[in-house]
Design an enzyme around this catalytic site. Sequence first.
Site, PDB file in Angstrom:
ATOM      1  N   HIS A 227      14.624   2.712  -8.980  1.00  9.31           N
ATOM      2  CA  HIS A 227      14.572   2.270  -7.978  1.00  9.31           C
ATOM      3  C   HIS A 227      14.969   0.435  -8.058  1.00  9.31           C
ATOM      4  CE1 HIS A 227      12.962   1.120  -3.676  1.00  9.31           C
ATOM      5  NE2 HIS A 227      12.832   0.074  -4.415  1.00  9.31           N
ATOM      6  N   GLU A 228      14.079   0.120  -8.918  1.00 10.82           N
ATOM      7  CA  GLU A 228      14.200  -1.217  -9.164  1.00 10.82           C
ATOM      8  C   GLU A 228      15.433  -1.740  -9.625  1.00 10.82           C
ATOM      9  OE1 GLU A 228      12.231  -3.388  -7.735  1.00 10.82           O
ATOM     10  OE2 GLU A 228      10.613  -1.806  -7.407  1.00 10.82           O
ATOM     11  N   HIS A 231      17.989  -2.324  -7.218  1.00  5.52           N
ATOM     12  CA  HIS A 231      18.021  -3.756  -6.744  1.00  5.52           C
ATOM     13  C   HIS A 231      18.851  -4.490  -7.998  1.00  5.52           C
ATOM     14  CE1 HIS A 231      15.776  -3.328  -3.445  1.00  5.52           C
ATOM     15  NE2 HIS A 231      14.668  -3.039  -4.070  1.00  5.52           N
ATOM     16  N   GLU A 256      16.492  -2.355   1.142  1.00  8.33           N
ATOM     17  CA  GLU A 256      16.221  -1.382   0.148  1.00  8.33           C
ATOM     18  C   GLU A 256      17.065  -0.040   0.152  1.00  8.33           C
ATOM     19  OE1 GLU A 256      13.346  -1.318  -1.465  1.00  8.33           O
ATOM     20  OE2 GLU A 256      12.538  -3.263  -0.973  1.00  8.33           O
ATOM     21  N   TYR A 366      11.376  -0.286   5.551  1.00  2.00           N
ATOM     22  CA  TYR A 366      11.400   0.671   4.438  1.00  2.00           C
ATOM     23  C   TYR A 366      11.791   1.905   5.032  1.00  2.00           C
ATOM     24  CZ  TYR A 366       8.413  -2.382   1.797  1.00  2.00           C
ATOM     25  OH  TYR A 366       8.006  -3.287   0.771  1.00  2.00           O
TER      26      TYR A 366
END
Length: 433
Positions: A227-228, A231, A256, A366
């Site tokens: 997930h990170e 980014h 997101e 989100y």
Amino acid sequence: MQFKFWNRAADANTALLAEAVDIRSNIATIFGHTSWADHMLEVKMAKNLEAVNAFYDSVIPGLTEKAGSERAALQALFDKDQDGELQSWDWFYYANERRRANYGIDPNEVAKYFSLERVMDGMFEITGDVFGLEYSRVEDARAWHEDVALYEIRNKNESEPLAYFYADLFPREGKFGHAAAFPIEYGVREADGSYRKPIAAIVANFTKPTATQPSLLEHGEAVTLFHEFGHVLHFCLTTVDMLRFSGYDTEWDFVEAPSQIMEHWMWQPEVLQRFAAHHETGDVIPEDLVNRLVEARDLHVGMQTIRQVFLGKLDMMLHDGSDTTDLEAITREANKLTLLPFHEETHFLASFGHLMGGYDAGYYGYLWSKVYGDDMFSEFQRLGVTSPEVGKRYRDEVLAVGGSRDAIEHLRAFLQREPNSDAFLKNLGLDGS
């Protein structure tokens, strides 16, 4: 523990929140908006409060029905141990008990297939294949701590780096306690025509390796890493000239989506079997285990998602222009969505940090962005979950363009159709299938 957690600095924080809500309302009025929500939403994908409320209205009935059946199953487990009603502090425990009983998943045993080194290598291999990238570790990191590694990102078969990112993945005293991606240097076109290379950092707190055992990640931690890293790629693969629109500086309710899309790869057997292997035996993770992980993930998806709706609705109820003099009454009303009793003599709002951390009138983002993350991944599912052709289109039409155009245009260009919520509803089991 929940009682203490929700009452931390309750008196001081409740007063500060009430003051902040009033100030925000006054600012909105000065700008000619009917509420802080409408003021904040003007520059986001949703555009207005009506769109957010319509989104919630479209999912609440189905989620409530699904959450109700899940809650009944947890209540049955609770009844075997004690009398009374399942409480908000009980459901996590009984959810884990039900998950363990139904699927026999031991997180510690699963972690043996996810050494940090293998997960990093797999993440680089998969994103390298899909997005046409290569990664190399920079030996002289010159970082802020000896545990921090520096990597360069290049286009495949090219020697010149596109960007760099630091990986600060182990805990230490005084360090930020969560997982996140941070900007260090934005990509931007310089006056001489050259392009300043982006530099990002990914921060986490995974178990540090020892002399006898590698760093082992629970599956959820491996999902967080992917997930990170979504980014990081969104930030580092930008080609935008202007700093204001570079990297992941997109609408707040879209930002997101490029990280949520990355999570999907961590639930695909054909992807995990490329890198997830037992750190002692070398055996590849069994497909049956991956399937059980997926089933266990979805076991209480109704209750988990309705809690997200509760948090988003609570945020909006504070900022939609309604009377906010009684914060407890607002919390009680929103709590009805959870299907769990209100925790008496607590002050949840005093610990809801998002309200003072930039997500005011924005927590809905989100779930909103998950709609688009799921929709985008459906294109990979349609044409190949690791398809380089789809990956190139995604990189060019979503990651590279940052905030240089509206996110809805990113979606239309990548999907080659109007975006929809079909994949999102299917993943929640609300599509009737």
